[in-house]
Design an enzyme around this catalytic site. Structure first.
Site, PDB file in Angstrom:
ATOM      1  N   CYS A 174      -3.253   9.744  33.382  1.00  0.00           N
ATOM      2  CA  CYS A 174      -2.267  10.716  33.820  1.00  0.00           C
ATOM      3  C   CYS A 174      -2.954  11.712  34.730  1.00  0.00           C
ATOM      4  CB  CYS A 174      -1.637  11.424  32.627  1.00  0.00           C
ATOM      5  SG  CYS A 174      -0.486  12.738  33.096  1.00  0.00           S
TER       6      CYS A 174
ATOM      7  N   CYS B 221       4.720   7.015  33.659  1.00  0.00           N
ATOM      8  CA  CYS B 221       4.532   6.078  34.756  1.00  0.00           C
ATOM      9  C   CYS B 221       3.739   4.859  34.276  1.00  0.00           C
ATOM     10  CB  CYS B 221       3.810   6.752  35.919  1.00  0.00           C
ATOM     11  SG  CYS B 221       2.133   7.292  35.504  1.00  0.00           S
TER      12      CYS B 221
ATOM     13  N   CYS C 122       7.157  11.559  38.923  1.00  0.00           N
ATOM     14  CA  CYS C 122       5.886  12.284  38.797  1.00  0.00           C
ATOM     15  C   CYS C 122       5.797  13.387  39.848  1.00  0.00           C
ATOM     16  CB  CYS C 122       4.730  11.301  38.990  1.00  0.00           C
ATOM     17  SG  CYS C 122       3.110  12.098  38.960  1.00  0.00           S
TER      18      CYS C 122
ATOM     19  N   CYS D  34       3.221  15.093  40.705  1.00  0.00           N
ATOM     20  CA  CYS D  34       1.901  15.227  41.310  1.00  0.00           C
ATOM     21  C   CYS D  34       1.629  14.121  42.323  1.00  0.00           C
ATOM     22  CB  CYS D  34       0.822  15.216  40.233  1.00  0.00           C
ATOM     23  SG  CYS D  34       1.147  16.423  38.946  1.00  0.00           S
TER      24      CYS D  34
ATOM     25  N   CYS E 299       8.154   9.205  34.872  1.00  0.00           N
ATOM     26  CA  CYS E 299       7.338   9.541  33.707  1.00  0.00           C
ATOM     27  C   CYS E 299       7.972   8.952  32.445  1.00  0.00           C
ATOM     28  CB  CYS E 299       7.238  11.053  33.594  1.00  0.00           C
ATOM     29  SG  CYS E 299       6.079  11.615  32.326  1.00  0.00           S
TER      30      CYS E 299
END
Lengths: 169, 153
Positions: free
Chosen positions: B122, B113, B92, B94, B111
Protein backbone atom coordinates in the site's frame (compact mmCIF):
# COMPACT_ATOMS: atom_id res chain seq x y z
CA UNK A 1 12.55 31.45 14.11
CA UNK A 2 12.61 33.94 11.28
CA UNK A 3 15.37 32.17 9.43
CA UNK A 4 13.49 29.04 8.55
CA UNK A 5 11.80 29.99 5.31
CA UNK A 6 11.26 27.54 2.52
CA UNK A 7 12.72 27.96 -0.91
CA UNK A 8 9.86 26.55 -2.92
CA UNK A 9 6.88 27.70 -4.81
CA UNK A 10 3.59 25.95 -4.90
CA UNK A 11 1.62 27.76 -7.55
CA UNK A 12 1.75 26.55 -11.04
CA UNK A 13 1.52 27.20 -14.54
CA UNK A 14 -0.28 27.36 -17.67
CA UNK A 15 -0.45 26.79 -21.32
CA UNK A 16 0.79 29.61 -23.46
CA UNK A 17 0.00 30.40 -27.03
CA UNK A 18 3.39 29.11 -28.08
CA UNK A 19 3.93 25.42 -28.39
CA UNK A 20 6.09 25.16 -25.32
CA UNK A 21 3.90 22.42 -23.98
CA UNK A 22 3.30 20.15 -26.90
CA UNK A 23 0.06 18.31 -26.50
CA UNK A 24 0.09 15.53 -28.97
CA UNK A 25 -3.61 14.97 -28.70
CA UNK A 26 -4.80 18.35 -29.93
CA UNK A 27 -3.98 20.07 -33.16
CA UNK A 28 -1.97 23.25 -33.01
CA UNK A 29 -4.95 25.22 -34.26
CA UNK A 30 -7.09 23.99 -31.43
CA UNK A 31 -4.52 24.69 -28.75
CA UNK A 32 -3.96 28.20 -30.09
CA UNK A 33 -7.66 28.82 -30.01
CA UNK A 34 -8.14 27.53 -26.51
CA UNK A 35 -5.20 29.42 -25.13
CA UNK A 36 -6.45 32.63 -26.76
CA UNK A 37 -9.83 32.09 -25.20
CA UNK A 38 -8.42 31.52 -21.74
CA UNK A 39 -5.77 34.19 -22.06
CA UNK A 40 -7.03 36.45 -19.30
CA UNK A 41 -7.54 33.57 -16.93
CA UNK A 42 -4.20 31.88 -17.23
CA UNK A 43 -2.75 31.23 -13.85
CA UNK A 44 0.92 31.97 -13.72
CA UNK A 45 3.68 30.22 -11.96
CA UNK A 46 4.86 32.17 -9.00
CA UNK A 47 8.31 31.45 -7.80
CA UNK A 48 9.15 32.91 -4.48
CA UNK A 49 12.64 32.55 -3.21
CA UNK A 50 13.76 33.54 0.22
CA UNK A 51 17.43 33.95 0.90
CA UNK A 52 18.63 34.21 4.45
CA UNK A 53 21.98 34.72 6.03
CA UNK A 54 23.28 32.10 8.39
CA UNK A 55 21.80 32.48 11.84
CA UNK A 56 23.71 34.90 14.05
CA UNK A 57 22.73 36.83 17.13
CA UNK A 58 21.28 39.61 14.99
CA UNK A 59 18.09 39.25 12.99
CA UNK A 60 18.73 37.56 9.65
CA UNK A 61 17.96 39.59 6.56
CA UNK A 62 15.39 37.82 4.46
CA UNK A 63 14.87 38.84 0.89
CA UNK A 64 11.90 37.41 -0.98
CA UNK A 65 12.24 37.13 -4.69
CA UNK A 66 9.07 36.75 -6.65
CA UNK A 67 9.23 35.71 -10.25
CA UNK A 68 6.59 34.77 -12.75
CA UNK A 69 7.00 31.98 -15.21
CA UNK A 70 4.80 31.05 -18.12
CA UNK A 71 5.42 27.33 -17.85
CA UNK A 72 7.31 24.71 -15.96
CA UNK A 73 9.69 24.45 -18.92
CA UNK A 74 10.34 28.15 -18.57
CA UNK A 75 11.14 27.79 -14.89
CA UNK A 76 13.42 24.85 -15.54
CA UNK A 77 15.21 26.76 -18.28
CA UNK A 78 15.79 29.81 -16.14
CA UNK A 79 16.77 27.93 -13.00
CA UNK A 80 20.28 28.58 -11.79
CA UNK A 81 20.34 25.53 -9.56
CA UNK A 82 19.06 21.99 -9.90
CA UNK A 83 15.30 21.84 -9.33
CA UNK A 84 13.52 19.19 -7.29
CA UNK A 85 9.94 18.90 -8.51
CA UNK A 86 7.38 17.24 -6.24
CA UNK A 87 4.25 15.95 -8.00
CA UNK A 88 1.49 15.65 -5.42
CA UNK A 89 -2.27 15.57 -4.85
CA UNK A 90 -4.34 17.09 -2.07
CA UNK A 91 -5.73 13.87 -0.66
CA UNK A 92 -2.57 11.81 -1.00
CA UNK A 93 -1.38 10.99 2.53
CA UNK A 94 2.32 10.47 1.82
CA UNK A 95 2.39 13.71 -0.23
CA UNK A 96 1.10 15.71 2.72
CA UNK A 97 3.54 13.89 4.97
CA UNK A 98 6.39 15.11 2.76
CA UNK A 99 5.29 18.77 3.07
CA UNK A 100 7.26 19.66 6.21
CA UNK A 101 10.12 17.42 5.11
CA UNK A 102 10.44 19.34 1.85
CA UNK A 103 10.47 22.59 3.81
CA UNK A 104 13.29 21.29 5.94
CA UNK A 105 15.27 20.02 2.97
CA UNK A 106 14.84 23.22 0.97
CA UNK A 107 16.16 25.20 3.92
CA UNK A 108 19.14 23.00 4.60
CA UNK A 109 19.96 22.56 0.89
CA UNK A 110 18.91 26.04 -0.15
CA UNK A 111 22.27 26.76 -1.75
CA UNK A 112 22.27 23.64 -3.88
CA UNK A 113 18.69 23.12 -4.99
CA UNK A 114 15.34 24.76 -5.49
CA UNK A 115 12.10 22.97 -4.64
CA UNK A 116 8.90 23.24 -6.67
CA UNK A 117 5.57 21.50 -5.98
CA UNK A 118 3.01 20.66 -8.64
CA UNK A 119 -0.59 19.75 -7.89
CA UNK A 120 -1.32 16.99 -10.40
CA UNK A 121 -5.05 17.57 -10.14
CA UNK A 122 -4.72 21.21 -11.12
CA UNK A 123 -2.13 20.55 -13.81
CA UNK A 124 -2.80 17.08 -15.21
CA UNK A 125 -1.13 17.87 -18.52
CA UNK A 126 2.22 18.34 -16.83
CA UNK A 127 1.74 15.14 -14.87
CA UNK A 128 0.93 13.33 -18.10
CA UNK A 129 3.94 14.81 -19.84
CA UNK A 130 6.23 13.28 -17.26
CA UNK A 131 4.22 10.03 -17.07
CA UNK A 132 3.50 10.44 -13.39
CA UNK A 133 1.72 7.46 -11.87
CA UNK A 134 2.33 6.95 -8.18
CA UNK A 135 2.24 9.95 -5.87
CA UNK A 136 4.38 11.51 -4.59
CA UNK A 137 6.87 11.38 -7.44
CA UNK A 138 10.03 13.47 -7.22
CA UNK A 139 11.98 14.42 -10.31
CA UNK A 140 15.34 16.15 -9.96
CA UNK A 141 16.13 18.40 -12.90
CA UNK A 142 19.65 19.45 -13.71
CA UNK A 143 20.20 21.94 -16.56
CA UNK A 144 16.53 21.65 -17.39
CA UNK A 145 16.65 17.88 -17.88
CA UNK A 146 15.42 15.13 -15.54
CA UNK A 147 18.43 13.43 -14.00
CA UNK A 148 16.78 11.41 -11.23
CA UNK A 149 13.30 10.20 -10.45
CA UNK A 150 11.93 8.46 -7.40
CA UNK A 151 8.60 7.82 -5.71
CA UNK A 152 7.18 7.54 -2.25
CA UNK A 153 7.60 9.17 1.11
CA UNK A 154 10.88 9.11 3.02
CA UNK A 155 12.65 10.86 5.87
CA UNK A 156 14.50 14.13 5.40
CA UNK A 157 17.85 12.39 5.70
CA UNK A 158 16.98 9.82 3.07
CA UNK A 159 15.81 12.57 0.72
CA UNK A 160 18.96 14.63 1.26
CA UNK A 161 21.16 11.59 0.72
CA UNK A 162 19.36 10.74 -2.49
CA UNK A 163 19.65 14.27 -3.87
CA UNK A 164 23.28 14.68 -2.89
CA UNK A 165 24.08 11.30 -4.36
CA UNK A 166 22.55 12.28 -7.67
CA UNK A 167 24.17 15.70 -7.81
CA UNK A 168 27.58 14.27 -6.97
CA UNK A 169 27.44 11.59 -9.66
CA UNK B 1 -1.71 -18.50 -14.78
CA UNK B 2 -1.01 -19.35 -11.20
CA UNK B 3 -3.80 -19.08 -8.67
CA UNK B 4 -2.91 -16.30 -6.33
CA UNK B 5 -3.94 -16.40 -2.74
CA UNK B 6 -5.28 -12.95 -2.42
CA UNK B 7 -7.19 -11.18 0.27
CA UNK B 8 -10.81 -10.87 -0.77
CA UNK B 9 -12.03 -7.34 -1.20
CA UNK B 10 -14.26 -6.25 1.59
CA UNK B 11 -17.48 -5.19 0.03
CA UNK B 12 -19.21 -4.25 3.21
CA UNK B 13 -20.06 -0.86 1.82
CA UNK B 14 -22.51 -0.19 -0.93
CA UNK B 15 -21.01 1.21 -4.06
CA UNK B 16 -23.36 3.86 -5.24
CA UNK B 17 -23.00 7.19 -6.83
CA UNK B 18 -23.45 9.75 -4.11
CA UNK B 19 -23.98 13.34 -4.99
CA UNK B 20 -23.52 15.68 -2.08
CA UNK B 21 -26.39 18.04 -1.30
CA UNK B 22 -28.46 18.24 -4.44
CA UNK B 23 -30.53 21.38 -4.36
CA UNK B 24 -33.81 21.86 -6.18
CA UNK B 25 -33.18 24.34 -8.98
CA UNK B 26 -35.21 27.54 -9.13
CA UNK B 27 -38.65 26.93 -10.61
CA UNK B 28 -37.97 28.74 -13.88
CA UNK B 29 -35.14 26.33 -14.59
CA UNK B 30 -36.68 23.11 -13.41
CA UNK B 31 -38.16 22.18 -16.75
CA UNK B 32 -34.62 22.09 -18.14
CA UNK B 33 -33.63 19.24 -15.82
CA UNK B 34 -30.92 21.44 -14.51
CA UNK B 35 -29.38 19.83 -11.46
CA UNK B 36 -27.49 22.07 -9.10
CA UNK B 37 -24.96 20.38 -6.87
CA UNK B 38 -22.73 21.68 -4.15
CA UNK B 39 -19.36 20.28 -5.10
CA UNK B 40 -17.19 21.08 -2.12
CA UNK B 41 -13.50 20.46 -1.67
CA UNK B 42 -14.35 18.16 1.26
CA UNK B 43 -15.75 14.66 1.00
CA UNK B 44 -19.12 13.98 2.62
CA UNK B 45 -19.19 12.87 6.25
CA UNK B 46 -21.11 9.78 5.28
CA UNK B 47 -18.42 8.61 2.86
CA UNK B 48 -15.65 9.40 5.32
CA UNK B 49 -17.40 7.28 7.93
CA UNK B 50 -17.83 4.43 5.46
CA UNK B 51 -14.15 4.52 4.46
CA UNK B 52 -13.08 4.86 8.09
CA UNK B 53 -14.96 1.68 9.02
CA UNK B 54 -13.63 -0.08 5.94
CA UNK B 55 -10.04 0.88 6.78
CA UNK B 56 -10.33 -0.44 10.33
CA UNK B 57 -11.90 -3.70 9.19
CA UNK B 58 -9.43 -4.25 6.39
CA UNK B 59 -6.40 -3.50 8.57
CA UNK B 60 -7.61 -6.12 11.05
CA UNK B 61 -8.36 -8.60 8.35
CA UNK B 62 -5.03 -8.17 6.56
CA UNK B 63 -2.88 -7.95 9.67
CA UNK B 64 -1.65 -4.50 8.75
CA UNK B 65 -1.38 -1.35 10.84
CA UNK B 66 -1.94 2.36 10.41
CA UNK B 67 0.92 4.80 10.10
CA UNK B 68 2.57 6.15 13.27
CA UNK B 69 1.52 9.52 11.95
CA UNK B 70 -2.27 9.23 11.91
CA UNK B 71 -2.64 12.33 9.77
CA UNK B 72 -1.39 10.28 6.83
CA UNK B 73 -4.12 7.73 7.51
CA UNK B 74 -6.70 10.51 7.85
CA UNK B 75 -5.76 12.18 4.58
CA UNK B 76 -5.93 8.90 2.67
CA UNK B 77 -9.31 8.00 4.18
CA UNK B 78 -10.64 11.38 3.12
CA UNK B 79 -9.14 10.90 -0.32
CA UNK B 80 -10.90 7.57 -0.68
CA UNK B 81 -14.16 9.16 0.48
CA UNK B 82 -13.70 12.01 -2.00
CA UNK B 83 -13.34 9.59 -4.90
CA UNK B 84 -16.26 7.55 -3.65
CA UNK B 85 -18.35 10.72 -3.75
CA UNK B 86 -17.21 11.87 -7.17
CA UNK B 87 -16.66 8.58 -8.99
CA UNK B 88 -18.81 6.10 -7.10
CA UNK B 89 -15.80 4.00 -6.13
CA UNK B 90 -12.89 4.60 -3.73
CA UNK B 91 -10.12 5.02 -6.27
CA UNK B 92 -6.63 5.19 -4.78
CA UNK B 93 -5.93 8.86 -3.97
CA UNK B 94 -2.16 8.44 -4.23
CA UNK B 95 -2.02 8.02 -7.96
CA UNK B 96 -2.30 10.19 -11.02
CA UNK B 97 -4.74 9.01 -13.68
CA UNK B 98 -5.41 9.88 -17.28
CA UNK B 99 -9.11 9.07 -16.95
CA UNK B 100 -10.41 8.65 -13.42
CA UNK B 101 -13.87 7.45 -14.36
CA UNK B 102 -12.48 4.72 -16.59
CA UNK B 103 -10.10 3.60 -13.85
CA UNK B 104 -12.89 3.49 -11.29
CA UNK B 105 -14.91 1.27 -13.61
CA UNK B 106 -11.94 -0.94 -14.44
CA UNK B 107 -11.26 -1.48 -10.73
CA UNK B 108 -7.55 -2.30 -10.49
CA UNK B 109 -6.91 0.76 -8.32
CA UNK B 110 -10.14 0.68 -6.33
CA UNK B 111 -9.30 0.31 -2.65
CA UNK B 112 -8.34 -2.36 -1.69
CA UNK B 113 -6.29 -2.33 -4.86
CA UNK B 114 -4.82 -5.39 -6.54
CA UNK B 115 -1.24 -4.78 -5.28
CA UNK B 116 -2.60 -4.61 -1.73
CA UNK B 117 -4.77 -7.68 -2.10
CA UNK B 118 -1.99 -9.72 -3.69
CA UNK B 119 1.16 -8.47 -1.98
CA UNK B 120 0.01 -6.23 0.88
CA UNK B 121 1.64 -3.30 -0.91
CA UNK B 122 0.00 0.00 0.00
CA UNK B 123 2.01 2.98 -1.23
CA UNK B 124 -0.60 5.29 0.32
CA UNK B 125 0.78 4.27 3.69
CA UNK B 126 -2.75 3.38 4.77
CA UNK B 127 -2.18 -0.33 5.44
CA UNK B 128 1.37 -1.00 6.64
CA UNK B 129 2.90 -4.39 7.33
CA UNK B 130 4.46 -4.62 10.81
CA UNK B 131 8.01 -4.60 9.41
CA UNK B 132 7.49 -1.22 7.77
CA UNK B 133 9.45 1.66 9.36
CA UNK B 134 6.36 3.86 9.43
CA UNK B 135 3.97 1.26 10.86
CA UNK B 136 2.39 2.04 14.21
CA UNK B 137 0.62 -0.51 16.38
CA UNK B 138 -2.97 0.63 15.89
CA UNK B 139 -5.71 -0.68 13.71
CA UNK B 140 -8.27 1.86 14.82
CA UNK B 141 -8.89 5.48 13.99
CA UNK B 142 -11.75 7.63 15.23
CA UNK B 143 -13.74 10.23 13.35
CA UNK B 144 -12.41 12.86 15.76
CA UNK B 145 -8.82 11.94 14.90
CA UNK B 146 -9.61 12.22 11.20
CA UNK B 147 -11.28 15.59 11.61
CA UNK B 148 -8.50 16.99 13.81
CA UNK B 149 -5.68 15.85 11.55
CA UNK B 150 -7.25 17.29 8.44
CA UNK B 151 -8.68 20.45 9.96
CA UNK B 152 -6.15 22.73 8.31
CA UNK B 153 -6.66 21.41 4.80
Amino acid sequence: MAASVPTWSSALLTTTSSSSISSSSSSSKLSNLSSLQYQPYLPTLTYRRFTSKPRTRTLPIVAAKKQTFSSLDDLLEKAEKPVLVDFYATWCGPCQFMGPILNEVSVSMGDSIQVVKIDTEKYPEIANKYSIEALPTFILFKDGKPCDRFEGAMTANQLIQRIEGTLAG
Amino acid sequence: MTVMRSLPATTSYAVSFAVSSVKAPPSHLRYRRFVVTNASAEPSDKSVEIMRKFSEQYARRSGTYFCVDKSVTSVVIKGLADHKDSLGAPLCPCRHYDDKAAEATQGFWNCPCVPMRERKECHCMLFLTPDNDFAGNEQVISMEEIKESTANM
